[in-house]
Motif scaffolding. Structure first.
Motif, PDB file in Angstrom:
ATOM      1  N   THR A 134       0.802  -1.220   0.000  1.00  0.00           N
ATOM      2  CA  THR A 134       0.000   0.000   0.000  1.00  0.00           C
ATOM      3  C   THR A 134       0.843   1.281   0.000  1.00  0.00           C
ATOM      4  O   THR A 134       0.384   2.308  -0.500  1.00  0.00           O
ATOM      5  CB  THR A 134      -0.955   0.019   1.210  1.00  0.00           C
ATOM      6  OG1 THR A 134      -0.198  -0.150   2.422  1.00  0.00           O
ATOM      7  CG2 THR A 134      -1.977  -1.101   1.113  1.00  0.00           C
ATOM      8  N   ILE A 135       2.049   1.241   0.533  1.00  0.00           N
ATOM      9  CA  ILE A 135       2.884   2.451   0.580  1.00  0.00           C
ATOM     10  C   ILE A 135       3.147   3.020  -0.808  1.00  0.00           C
ATOM     11  O   ILE A 135       2.896   4.212  -1.044  1.00  0.00           O
ATOM     12  CB  ILE A 135       4.206   2.180   1.337  1.00  0.00           C
ATOM     13  CG1 ILE A 135       3.945   2.167   2.845  1.00  0.00           C
ATOM     14  CG2 ILE A 135       5.259   3.237   1.002  1.00  0.00           C
ATOM     15  CD1 ILE A 135       5.164   1.823   3.677  1.00  0.00           C
ATOM     16  N   PRO A 136       3.656   2.242  -1.774  1.00  0.00           N
ATOM     17  CA  PRO A 136       3.874   2.832  -3.108  1.00  0.00           C
ATOM     18  C   PRO A 136       2.577   3.217  -3.806  1.00  0.00           C
ATOM     19  O   PRO A 136       2.556   4.170  -4.598  1.00  0.00           O
ATOM     20  CB  PRO A 136       4.632   1.734  -3.867  1.00  0.00           C
ATOM     21  CG  PRO A 136       4.341   0.476  -3.147  1.00  0.00           C
ATOM     22  CD  PRO A 136       4.154   0.853  -1.714  1.00  0.00           C
ATOM     23  N   VAL A 137       1.499   2.496  -3.529  1.00  0.00           N
ATOM     24  CA  VAL A 137       0.205   2.841  -4.126  1.00  0.00           C
ATOM     25  C   VAL A 137      -0.236   4.219  -3.637  1.00  0.00           C
ATOM     26  O   VAL A 137      -0.633   5.090  -4.429  1.00  0.00           O
ATOM     27  CB  VAL A 137      -0.858   1.786  -3.790  1.00  0.00           C
ATOM     28  CG1 VAL A 137      -2.245   2.262  -4.219  1.00  0.00           C
ATOM     29  CG2 VAL A 137      -0.535   0.458  -4.469  1.00  0.00           C
ATOM     30  N   PHE A 138      -0.158   4.441  -2.326  1.00  0.00           N
ATOM     31  CA  PHE A 138      -0.574   5.728  -1.772  1.00  0.00           C
ATOM     32  C   PHE A 138       0.393   6.837  -2.178  1.00  0.00           C
ATOM     33  O   PHE A 138      -0.008   7.993  -2.349  1.00  0.00           O
ATOM     34  CB  PHE A 138      -0.684   5.638  -0.247  1.00  0.00           C
ATOM     35  CG  PHE A 138      -1.822   4.754   0.210  1.00  0.00           C
ATOM     36  CD1 PHE A 138      -2.891   4.483  -0.625  1.00  0.00           C
ATOM     37  CD2 PHE A 138      -1.815   4.194   1.482  1.00  0.00           C
ATOM     38  CE1 PHE A 138      -3.945   3.670  -0.203  1.00  0.00           C
ATOM     39  CE2 PHE A 138      -2.857   3.390   1.917  1.00  0.00           C
ATOM     40  CZ  PHE A 138      -3.929   3.125   1.066  1.00  0.00           C
ATOM     41  N   GLY A 139       1.687   6.504  -2.321  1.00  0.00           N
ATOM     42  CA  GLY A 139       2.642   7.486  -2.808  1.00  0.00           C
ATOM     43  C   GLY A 139       2.307   7.927  -4.215  1.00  0.00           C
ATOM     44  O   GLY A 139       2.355   9.123  -4.547  1.00  0.00           O
ATOM     45  N   ALA A 140       1.941   6.962  -5.071  1.00  0.00           N
ATOM     46  CA  ALA A 140       1.567   7.275  -6.453  1.00  0.00           C
ATOM     47  C   ALA A 140       0.267   8.077  -6.511  1.00  0.00           C
ATOM     48  O   ALA A 140       0.134   9.015  -7.310  1.00  0.00           O
ATOM     49  CB  ALA A 140       1.425   5.979  -7.255  1.00  0.00           C
ATOM     50  N   LEU A 141      -0.686   7.731  -5.669  1.00  0.00           N
ATOM     51  CA  LEU A 141      -1.950   8.463  -5.648  1.00  0.00           C
ATOM     52  C   LEU A 141      -1.748   9.915  -5.210  1.00  0.00           C
ATOM     53  O   LEU A 141      -2.453  10.820  -5.677  1.00  0.00           O
ATOM     54  CB  LEU A 141      -2.945   7.766  -4.717  1.00  0.00           C
ATOM     55  CG  LEU A 141      -3.545   6.455  -5.246  1.00  0.00           C
ATOM     56  CD1 LEU A 141      -4.377   5.773  -4.169  1.00  0.00           C
ATOM     57  CD2 LEU A 141      -4.376   6.702  -6.492  1.00  0.00           C
ATOM     58  N   SER A 142      -0.766  10.136  -4.338  1.00  0.00           N
ATOM     59  CA  SER A 142      -0.506  11.513  -3.912  1.00  0.00           C
ATOM     60  C   SER A 142       0.031  12.359  -5.062  1.00  0.00           C
ATOM     61  O   SER A 142      -0.133  13.580  -5.061  1.00  0.00           O
ATOM     62  CB  SER A 142       0.485  11.528  -2.742  1.00  0.00           C
ATOM     63  OG  SER A 142       1.814  11.289  -3.172  1.00  0.00           O
ATOM     64  N   ASP A 143       0.675  11.724  -6.045  1.00  0.00           N
ATOM     65  CA  ASP A 143       1.120  12.451  -7.239  1.00  0.00           C
ATOM     66  C   ASP A 143      -0.069  12.930  -8.058  1.00  0.00           C
ATOM     67  O   ASP A 143       0.029  13.937  -8.769  1.00  0.00           O
ATOM     68  CB  ASP A 143       2.003  11.545  -8.114  1.00  0.00           C
ATOM     69  CG  ASP A 143       3.383  11.323  -7.519  1.00  0.00           C
ATOM     70  OD1 ASP A 143       3.939  12.271  -6.949  1.00  0.00           O
ATOM     71  OD2 ASP A 143       3.899  10.192  -7.624  1.00  0.00           O
TER      72      ASP A 143
END
Length: 468
Positions: free
Chosen positions: A296-305
């Motif tokens: 979930t960390i990279p998913v949420f990082g990408a969504l923040s972009d």
């Protein structure tokens, strides 16, 4: 042979993979060492280093040595931040990894109270101090290694990968402890078996050093070096031009820092001592949650972009506030399934929601010349207040009244009223509210150009889509 991409302003996907692997694995090793101590601080160290105290007091004293690592982290951020902005990201990361590895190995060979008396507790505290210095300098370099290569687009996604080091290190350390515990009797584990996971750290350090030595300097800092524009005093430069950003960044971390150590460390004490649940079940729940959080960390990082880091983070603060009471209600149900669900939700959703985009949100608001120092301080200043103190404050809030006896002598009573889990939930809500207000004070920098070397601050100029 080193992977020479220091001069590449637009690295290829293969080159980015090399950078991401280096930053993530190195960070995971550092956090393995850091979390291993935290686990042993609740399972072993109260009996090993503080055997004359009752169980609650021994746990509290052990957690106080855990706190020392957090007190050292801002100093580590300042020391290694200065090095990272003066000599480079790569060399500094090698130094932090070696410091952490050596300190952890020494902890593994230290005799206990029965052999050295109070000296044993002093020595383990010193090693914990060195661990704190190492991890204090590690985060900034690892994040910048990823972000300064992938700075033109998707910074939230690229910078989130080093954040995987925390749940990965947590999972590895917990698995190591679980395997050793399951393979021997409780007496053997307390006598010598607990040392094995610390020895494993030596092998992990060798692997981490091999990987890190193959990476060259980041393109953005290489440009600063080529132009001879290194700040003469990066730490002062960061404070002179970015003091509000440093302080607000520190405040933004309260929502993530304290709850994480409640979710990953204090939960062991709560589950075993208050709910009388199986220690193995609790550790397995933490491992499962940590593994899911790595997704979930990279998913949420990408969504923040896409959404914008500031808005995404504010939503995360609100979610953490909403989860504070349901978290303990699920655990208090008495059901192992609901307990595991609470642990998984706490780490894989509510913590990772803010932890994923956090690295880019903090690092992108500082100039390249002092980014290591500024980002490290913004990140690490929250550690003593919201990290190391969290398990201790939670233990006091839970028990209400705790008696501290210094080696069996005169008692000192800390009385904060009737203890309850509700008090711990309110503690989480207060910290999350502090972060919400702090993030409100930060500018949105998701699409800012951070590649300049002339400006003292990052220019809030939008990057055009075609420049990706």
């Amino acid at each position: 042979m080193a992977t020479n991409i220091s001069s590449v302003d637009d690295p290829t996907p293969q080159q980015m993979r090399t950078v991401i692997i280096s930053s993530t694995i190195g960070t995971a090793i550092e956090w393995y060492d850091f979390f291993l101590y935290g686990t042993m601080a609740t399972l072993v160290f109260p009996k090993l280093f503080f055997p004359t105290s009752d169980h609650t007091v021994g746990t509290l004293l052990s957690l106080l040595t855990f706190l020392v690592g957090f007190l050292a982290r801002p100093f580590g951020g300042a020391i290694f931040g200065h090095m990272g902005d003066k000599i480079g990201r790569k060399s500094t990361l090698v130094a932090t990894l070696m410091l952490m590895g050596i300190s952890t190995f020494i902890i593994g060979i230290l005799p206990g109270y029965a052999t050295l008396g109070i000296t044993a507790a002093i020595l383990v505290t010193i090693m914990r101090l060195c661990q704190g210095l190492g991890v204090g300098g590690e985060w900034g370099g690892s994040v910048l290694l990823a972000m300064e290569y992938g700075h033109k687009s998707n910074r939230g996604f690229w910078a989130s990968w080093p954040q995987l080091g925390a749940p990965l290190g947590l999972a590895l350390s917990t698995i190591a402890v679980d395997i050793v515990q399951a393979s021997m009797s409780a007496d053997s584990f307390l006598s010598w078996g607990w040392r094995i996971p610390f020895f494993v750290s030596a092998l992990l350090i060798i692997i981490g050093l091999y990987i890190r030595l193959r990476i060259m300097e980041t393109p953005l800092f290489a440009k600063v070096k080529e132009q001879n524009r290194e700040a003469s005093s990066p730490l002062l430069h960061a404070f002179r031009h970015s003091t509000p950003e440093i302080l607000l960044s520190a405040g933004s971390r309260f929502v993530e820092q304290a709850p994480f150590y409640l979710f990953a460390t204090f939960v062991v004490t709560y589950g075993v001592d208050k709910l009388l649940l199986s220690k193995t079940m609790i550790l397995n729940s933490i491992v499962a949650a940590a593994i899911l959080e790595m997704c979930t960390i990279p998913v949420f990082g990408a969504l923040s972009d896409r959404v914008g880091r500031r808005l995404w983070y504010l939503i995360g603060c609100g979610l953490m506030i909403a989860f504070a009471f349901p978290y303990y209600l699920l655990m208090n149900s008495g059901s192992p399934v609901l307990f595991a669900l609470a642990v998984i939700l706490s780490l894989a959703i509510f913590h990772s929601w803010v932890y994923g985009p956090q690295a880019a949100m903090i690092a992108e608001r500082f100039s390249t010349r002092s980014r290591y120092s500024g980002a490290s301080l913004g990140y690490q200043l929250a550690a003593p207040l919201a990290g190391g103190l969290a398990p201790i404050i939670a233990l006091l809030l839970l028990n209400g009244k705790t008696t501290l006896s210094a080696l069996g002598r005169s008692d000192v009573v800390v009385n904060i009223g009737a203890g309850s889990w509700q008090a711990v939930s309110i503690y989480v809500i207060v910290l999350s509210s502090i972060s919400f207000v702090s993030v409100l004070g930060l500018k949105e920098m998701t699409h800012a150009d951070i590649s300049g070397t002339e400006e003292d601050k990052v220019s809030p100029v939008l990057i055009l889509a075609g420049e990706d």
